[in-house]
Each structure stands twice: as C-alpha cells, then as structure tokens.
Design an enzyme around this catalytic site. Sequence first.
Site, mmCIF file in Angstrom:
data_model
loop_
_atom_site.group_PDB
_atom_site.id
_atom_site.type_symbol
_atom_site.label_atom_id
_atom_site.label_comp_id
_atom_site.label_asym_id
_atom_site.label_seq_id
_atom_site.Cartn_x
_atom_site.Cartn_y
_atom_site.Cartn_z
ATOM 1 N N ASN A 293 0.872 -1.173 0.000
ATOM 2 C CA ASN A 293 0.000 0.000 0.000
ATOM 3 C C ASN A 293 0.910 1.224 0.000
ATOM 4 O O ASN A 293 2.111 1.112 0.239
ATOM 5 C CB ASN A 293 -0.997 -0.019 1.163
ATOM 6 N N VAL B 191 -0.566 -9.979 0.707
ATOM 7 C CA VAL B 191 0.833 -10.181 0.328
ATOM 8 C C VAL B 191 1.742 -9.259 1.141
ATOM 9 O O VAL B 191 2.795 -9.678 1.637
ATOM 10 C CB VAL B 191 1.028 -9.930 -1.187
ATOM 11 N N ASP B 192 1.347 -8.007 1.277
ATOM 12 C CA ASP B 192 2.150 -7.019 1.999
ATOM 13 C C ASP B 192 2.420 -7.475 3.435
ATOM 14 O O ASP B 192 3.565 -7.490 3.887
ATOM 15 C CB ASP B 192 1.402 -5.685 1.989
ATOM 16 N N SER C 287 -2.882 -6.201 -7.491
ATOM 17 C CA SER C 287 -4.230 -5.611 -7.516
ATOM 18 C C SER C 287 -5.361 -6.627 -7.660
ATOM 19 O O SER C 287 -6.521 -6.250 -7.642
ATOM 20 C CB SER C 287 -4.362 -4.533 -8.602
ATOM 21 N N GLY D 65 -6.257 -9.004 -5.602
ATOM 22 C CA GLY D 65 -6.804 -9.450 -4.328
ATOM 23 C C GLY D 65 -7.773 -8.423 -3.781
ATOM 24 O O GLY D 65 -8.795 -8.110 -4.393
ATOM 25 N N ILE D 66 -7.416 -7.853 -2.644
ATOM 26 C CA ILE D 66 -8.286 -6.901 -1.951
ATOM 27 C C ILE D 66 -8.587 -5.650 -2.793
ATOM 28 O O ILE D 66 -9.604 -5.001 -2.604
ATOM 29 C CB ILE D 66 -7.691 -6.513 -0.570
ATOM 30 N N TYR D 67 -7.709 -5.339 -3.764
ATOM 31 C CA TYR D 67 -7.926 -4.154 -4.605
ATOM 32 C C TYR D 67 -8.961 -4.409 -5.694
ATOM 33 O O TYR D 67 -9.318 -3.505 -6.437
ATOM 34 C CB TYR D 67 -6.619 -3.660 -5.192
#
Length: 180
Positions: free
Chosen positions: A24, A33-34, A126, A128-130
């Site tokens: 992010n 992942v982050d 991008s 996944g959650i994005y």
Amino acid sequence: MPRIELVTGDLTAERVDAIVNAANSSLLGGGGVDGAIHRAGGPSILAECRELRATVLPDGLPTGRAVATGAGNLHARWVVHTVGPVWPGPGPEEASRRRLLASSYRESLALAAGLGAASVAFPAISAGIYGWPADDAALVALETAAGADAAPALVRFVLFSERMHAVFAAAAEQLGLDLD
C-alpha cells in the site's frame, strides 16, 4: 524477452533475487501479500520502509511506482515494493488505472534489473483486496512482462491458488506466450 514462469505457492518462500510486494502507499505493512512479506521478512524491511518515508517518500509511494529495500529474512536479496491501483469498475477511469497497473509491473521489472537481479517473483498485483478482475490482471501482468524493455532473465508469477494459476495460464495462451 525474459523467461516467464507460472507457479502456485507462497511468494515469501521463493528463492529468487527479488520479490515484489503488492504494497500500500504507506509502505508500512498491511494485509495480504504485503503483511505476509513483512511478517516473513522481519523488522528490517519495515525499518527500511520507515526510512524511505522519512526521507525520499514523505507522502508515500505513488500508485504505479516502485522502490526497493533489503529482503530481511526472506530467501531473496531485495523486496521491490509497488502500489497497484484499486479497480475502479467499468467506466472512464478504467483505462488510466489499467496503465497504472502496467506501470507497477514495468517499474518493478526495471528496478529489479537495475539492482542486478537475475530473477524476480511477482504476486498478482491488484487482483486481491484491490478488486481487479483476475482475467484482466493476468493479461496486464503477462503482457507487460513479455514486452518489458528491462527485466531480469527470469520472471516468475507466484500465484496463491490453483484457480489464479489457471487464470494466468489462460491469459498466457490468449497472448500466445510459450511459458515454462
């Protein structure tokens, strides 16, 4: 063109020169992942990210850009952090956000190559959650990697599920890419 591979697995366990983090903009860790990269890599990655924020990136890392840190306890030399765009949904912003997604890959590849990395491992940025649709995220990722002016010799996409692997394989076939 780099050699491109698709595998299903854990990005944090990859033995490559550089691992790409779908970060992010704060660079201070997060979920997905982050969070996994920060947990597996240990506190030195976060310390380097904090230093970047205190010096050259006081407002955070812009979407589509990339920056590198050491890899801490990971089996890599570097972590390349990039911020992918959030899927805007169909509409007027879609094309510009798609260009930002391609930029995330292109800048990460060029930075890894500039560091001297012979191999790099990517997640599906991008997707996944994005909220980016997996089929389009795969097309952007593979098309950008295949056409990159600067890239490590090996580009590996480490996909978190068999379903995502199948989506990337279908995109490779659609693009006419012969993958390992």
